[in-house]
Design a protein around this motif. Structure first.
Motif, PDB file in Angstrom:
ATOM      1  N   ARG A  73       0.828  -1.202   0.000  1.00  0.00           N
ATOM      2  CA  ARG A  73       0.000   0.000   0.000  1.00  0.00           C
ATOM      3  C   ARG A  73       0.862   1.251   0.000  1.00  0.00           C
ATOM      4  NH1 ARG A  73      -5.110  -0.554   1.139  1.00  0.00           N
ATOM      5  NH2 ARG A  73      -5.357   1.393   2.261  1.00  0.00           N
ATOM      6  N   ALA A  74       1.895   1.237   0.817  1.00  0.00           N
ATOM      7  CA  ALA A  74       2.747   2.419   0.903  1.00  0.00           C
ATOM      8  C   ALA A  74       3.441   2.676  -0.433  1.00  0.00           C
ATOM      9  CB  ALA A  74       3.765   2.247   2.021  1.00  0.00           C
ATOM     10  N   ALA A  77       1.075   4.126  -2.815  1.00  0.00           N
ATOM     11  CA  ALA A  77       0.833   5.538  -2.503  1.00  0.00           C
ATOM     12  C   ALA A  77       1.970   6.393  -3.042  1.00  0.00           C
ATOM     13  CB  ALA A  77       0.688   5.731  -0.991  1.00  0.00           C
ATOM     14  N   LEU A  78       3.181   5.904  -2.887  1.00  0.00           N
ATOM     15  CA  LEU A  78       4.334   6.667  -3.358  1.00  0.00           C
ATOM     16  C   LEU A  78       4.296   6.808  -4.880  1.00  0.00           C
ATOM     17  CD1 LEU A  78       6.600   7.857  -1.643  1.00  0.00           C
ATOM     18  CD2 LEU A  78       8.022   5.923  -2.298  1.00  0.00           C
ATOM     19  N   ALA A  81       1.607   9.183  -5.847  1.00  0.00           N
ATOM     20  CA  ALA A  81       2.021  10.563  -5.579  1.00  0.00           C
ATOM     21  C   ALA A  81       2.858  11.083  -6.735  1.00  0.00           C
ATOM     22  CB  ALA A  81       2.803  10.643  -4.271  1.00  0.00           C
ATOM     23  N   ARG A  84       0.687  11.629  -9.882  1.00  0.00           N
ATOM     24  CA  ARG A  84      -0.215  12.776  -9.785  1.00  0.00           C
ATOM     25  C   ARG A  84       0.557  14.078  -9.863  1.00  0.00           C
ATOM     26  NH1 ARG A  84      -3.124   9.741  -5.525  1.00  0.00           N
ATOM     27  NH2 ARG A  84      -4.613   8.470  -6.688  1.00  0.00           N
ATOM     28  N   ASP A 153     -14.175  -2.567  -4.089  1.00  0.00           N
ATOM     29  CA  ASP A 153     -13.420  -2.216  -2.877  1.00  0.00           C
ATOM     30  C   ASP A 153     -13.036  -0.739  -2.975  1.00  0.00           C
ATOM     31  OD1 ASP A 153     -11.818  -1.911  -0.761  1.00  0.00           O
ATOM     32  OD2 ASP A 153     -10.314  -3.376  -1.367  1.00  0.00           O
ATOM     33  N   THR A 155     -11.511   1.145  -0.572  1.00  0.00           N
ATOM     34  CA  THR A 155     -10.499   1.659   0.356  1.00  0.00           C
ATOM     35  C   THR A 155      -9.548   2.565  -0.404  1.00  0.00           C
ATOM     36  OG1 THR A 155      -9.236  -0.351   0.004  1.00  0.00           O
ATOM     37  CG2 THR A 155     -10.566  -0.252   1.975  1.00  0.00           C
ATOM     38  N   GLY A 156      -9.239   3.661   0.213  1.00  0.00           N
ATOM     39  CA  GLY A 156      -8.348   4.630  -0.416  1.00  0.00           C
ATOM     40  C   GLY A 156      -9.072   5.613  -1.310  1.00  0.00           C
ATOM     41  N   ASP A 158     -12.530   8.257  -1.922  1.00  0.00           N
ATOM     42  CA  ASP A 158     -13.733   8.921  -1.445  1.00  0.00           C
ATOM     43  C   ASP A 158     -14.779   8.807  -2.535  1.00  0.00           C
ATOM     44  OD1 ASP A 158     -12.796   9.681   0.991  1.00  0.00           O
ATOM     45  OD2 ASP A 158     -12.045  11.613   0.297  1.00  0.00           O
ATOM     46  N   GLU A 259      -8.720   9.519  -2.267  1.00  0.00           N
ATOM     47  CA  GLU A 259      -8.933  10.136  -0.973  1.00  0.00           C
ATOM     48  C   GLU A 259      -8.132  11.426  -0.867  1.00  0.00           C
ATOM     49  OE1 GLU A 259      -9.874   6.943   2.262  1.00  0.00           O
ATOM     50  OE2 GLU A 259      -7.819   7.645   2.449  1.00  0.00           O
ATOM     51  N   GLN A 260      -8.795  12.468  -0.434  1.00  0.00           N
ATOM     52  CA  GLN A 260      -8.093  13.709  -0.110  1.00  0.00           C
ATOM     53  C   GLN A 260      -7.344  14.321  -1.280  1.00  0.00           C
ATOM     54  OE1 GLN A 260      -5.463  13.347   3.188  1.00  0.00           O
ATOM     55  NE2 GLN A 260      -6.852  14.346   4.592  1.00  0.00           N
ATOM     56  N   SER A 261      -7.752  14.013  -2.496  1.00  0.00           N
ATOM     57  CA  SER A 261      -7.086  14.665  -3.614  1.00  0.00           C
ATOM     58  C   SER A 261      -8.040  15.653  -4.267  1.00  0.00           C
ATOM     59  CB  SER A 261      -6.581  13.647  -4.626  1.00  0.00           C
ATOM     60  OG  SER A 261      -7.533  13.400  -5.605  1.00  0.00           O
TER      61      SER A 261
ATOM     62  N   GLU B  70       0.194  14.330  -1.324  1.00  0.00           N
ATOM     63  CA  GLU B  70       0.249  12.888  -1.575  1.00  0.00           C
ATOM     64  C   GLU B  70       1.514  12.280  -0.981  1.00  0.00           C
ATOM     65  OE1 GLU B  70      -1.988  11.168  -3.808  1.00  0.00           O
ATOM     66  OE2 GLU B  70      -3.282  12.930  -3.864  1.00  0.00           O
ATOM     67  N   ALA B  74       1.984   9.203   1.595  1.00  0.00           N
ATOM     68  CA  ALA B  74       2.776   8.025   1.262  1.00  0.00           C
ATOM     69  C   ALA B  74       3.837   7.770   2.330  1.00  0.00           C
ATOM     70  CB  ALA B  74       3.428   8.203  -0.113  1.00  0.00           C
ATOM     71  N   GLU B 259      -7.278   1.142   7.661  1.00  0.00           N
ATOM     72  CA  GLU B 259      -7.883   0.523   6.498  1.00  0.00           C
ATOM     73  C   GLU B 259      -7.163  -0.775   6.160  1.00  0.00           C
ATOM     74  OE1 GLU B 259      -9.678   3.710   3.635  1.00  0.00           O
ATOM     75  OE2 GLU B 259      -7.793   2.951   2.867  1.00  0.00           O
TER      76      GLU B 259
END
Lengths: 298, 298
Positions: A73-74, A77-78, A81, A84, A153, A155-156, A158, A259-261, B70, B74, B259
């Motif tokens: 997951r991490a 996310a990286l 990031a 994006r 699913d 998760t992550g 909104d 989420e949160q973007s 982001e 991360a 989560e």
DNA sequence: ACGAGCGATACCGTGGAGGTATGGATGGGC
DNA sequence: GCCCATCCATACCTCCACGGTATCGCTCGT
């Protein structure tokens, strides 16, 4: 003391997935010894054994299981990031919308038109993809916003509900139920139902489908049937008929984003989409989804 | 091509937060020149300008804004992965529960007892913390599960509602409303209300409080009043009285966890907690939260 | 005009990441 | 039962890049 390095975690994840140092090293494009060392160093830093190695087999410890999940997951996310930031950086910024071919509830043109009439609208790239790929593309930063159906699913992500639709059964023209004005779930009991790739598995058996074309073809061949939202009506190929399913749970179409973007462009788009959905709900009555249909009076 | 390095992102985040290379370098414990280089290298890799530097001022570009948001997430995820793996690794595994001092709705002992009677229960460490710290501790991997009140930011967390409680106003003993059997929000209009640290700011003005002791003291001093869930009754210090607030929105207590980190122990704990809450709801009637109270007949 | 503050550049030294060669253990094939 | 294939660990080497110091150039405040 210092935080983990992404490289180390990626190396560990590769080993944990392969359960074999040599193959993992190969996959990573490095030699096996540095990989062994890197994983060992990671274990030393964490003060925890992640892998149980016999000289014959590699297995995950409990801690390894945890780091595999969370580390993946991490790393996602990286990577998201990075993507994006890259996308936000190029001038002529775009908003990438992802949907599946029959997944827009018939509202996509209207939503796009509504958004484009906003004063600060930017260009929207529409990306069609197979079932269940939307959430992946959203999480990975490839897409900014998606129209989803079903219960993927989230998760992550909104999300906001847009539209609740009644559902219809899509059947081959010569199916035993094809002449009926309406059916119930009981009527469909025993029918083959497709498994939608990427959905949460709900135990049903049947062919796995990845896109609408496949699905329609399979139905026409009599290999399966499907229960779809009312709005799928507009996409039916020639030899198929559809029949309302009276007691199927309504299908919710929603708009989702990472989420949160909430970039300004995204916020505007989401508002435009919810406005369109709200107008449609008003137009079609408060309790129902798609346009007026014969379920109302039953 | 290769994924980002966590170090680079952390460096960038530090600069983006400080908007000053020298201070950021100082905070990171390195010299300023390597930091400049690292950020520049990150920009080169992404092919995007993240910071606009004049020799006098540093500002974020749009891409920089995105990467700040982001990237922080991360990095948090990475740090949390590390901490959770460490915790999962040590034998004698514990479950860390975080709650605030008056935030358990009076159910904590019962929940703990229920969980401990499970066959595969492990030790539970209870961690009390200030308002609004719970979500941070959950996201960072310090705690496994938390009892929350109010409407904190739940991104990155899964949760389940446990208990809906009516709310009471907590007042100093000689307050003008202290003698009333019940009040409404209108009665309390103009009263000072505390700002709870870590909550979403809702525009109210008032002293910022971090824990229940502080809050009670401030109320006793007449500096503020507070609207709290019914269950806070049990925690009142000497000179305070509480009065039901008839029209306050009910307060929801929920249990939350990171989560997708449903370890077996966590799953069992969540189930135990929801069972306790369900039993309490049955015991106290279906529509209400805390035990029977005078609001029922109003 | 001058100095303080700040970021960029130049140059250097060292730690660590990655490569090759090889050892040691284990399990399957004959 | 022996031998070989497989697989992870160790030893040793090379080299890049990360971090440090010194310094420059620009800009703003006084």
């Amino acid at each position: 003391m210092d935080g983990l390095e992404a490289r180390e975690v990626a190396y560990f994840v590769a080993v944990a997935e392969e359960l074999n140092f040599s193959r993992a090293a190969n996959r990573l494009g490095i030699a096996q010894p540095p990989l062994s060392r890197a994983v060992k160093q990671l274990e030393r830093r964490l003060g925890v054994v992640l892998l149980e190695r016999t000289s014959r087999r590699v297995t995950l410890t409990a801690a390894g299981q945890v780091l595999l999940n969370e580390g993946r997951r991490a790393l996602d996310a990286l990577a998201a990031a990075a993507r994006r930031a890259q996308r936000a950086g190029q001038q002529d910024p775009r908003l990438v919308l992802v949907t599946k071919a029959v997944g827009d509830g018939g509202m996509l043109p209207e939503i796009l038109a509504a958004y484009e009439s906003e004063p600060d609208a930017i260009k929207v790239d529409v990306l069609f993809c197979g079932f269940g790929e939307q959430t992946v593309l959203l999480r990975s930063g490839v897409a900014d916003v998606g129209l989803l159906h079903g219960r993927p699913d989230l998760t992550g992500l909104d999300f906001e509900d847009l539209l609740v639709e009644h559902q219809i059964a899509v059947l081959p023209a010569r199916h035993r139920l094809a002449g009926r004005a309406a059916v119930t779930l009981a009527d469909l009991d025993g029918e083959a139902m497709p498994r939608f790739a990427g959905m949460r598995h709900d135990g049903t058996e049947g062919p796995e489908v990845h896109d609408a074309g496949q699905l329609m073809q399979l139905i026409a061949m009599g290999r399966t049937t499907a229960i779809l939202p009312e709005s799928a009506r507009g996409y039916l190929a020639g030899d198929l008929v559809c029949v309302p399913v009276l007691d199927a749970p309504p299908s919710t179409m929603m708009i989702a984003w990472p989420e949160q973007s909430r970039s300004p462009a995204l916020a505007t788009f989401v508002r435009a989409a919810t406005d369109v959905a709200a107008r449609r709900r008003v137009r079609c009555g408060p309790d129902s989804g798609y346009d007026g249909n014969q379920l109302r009076d039953s």
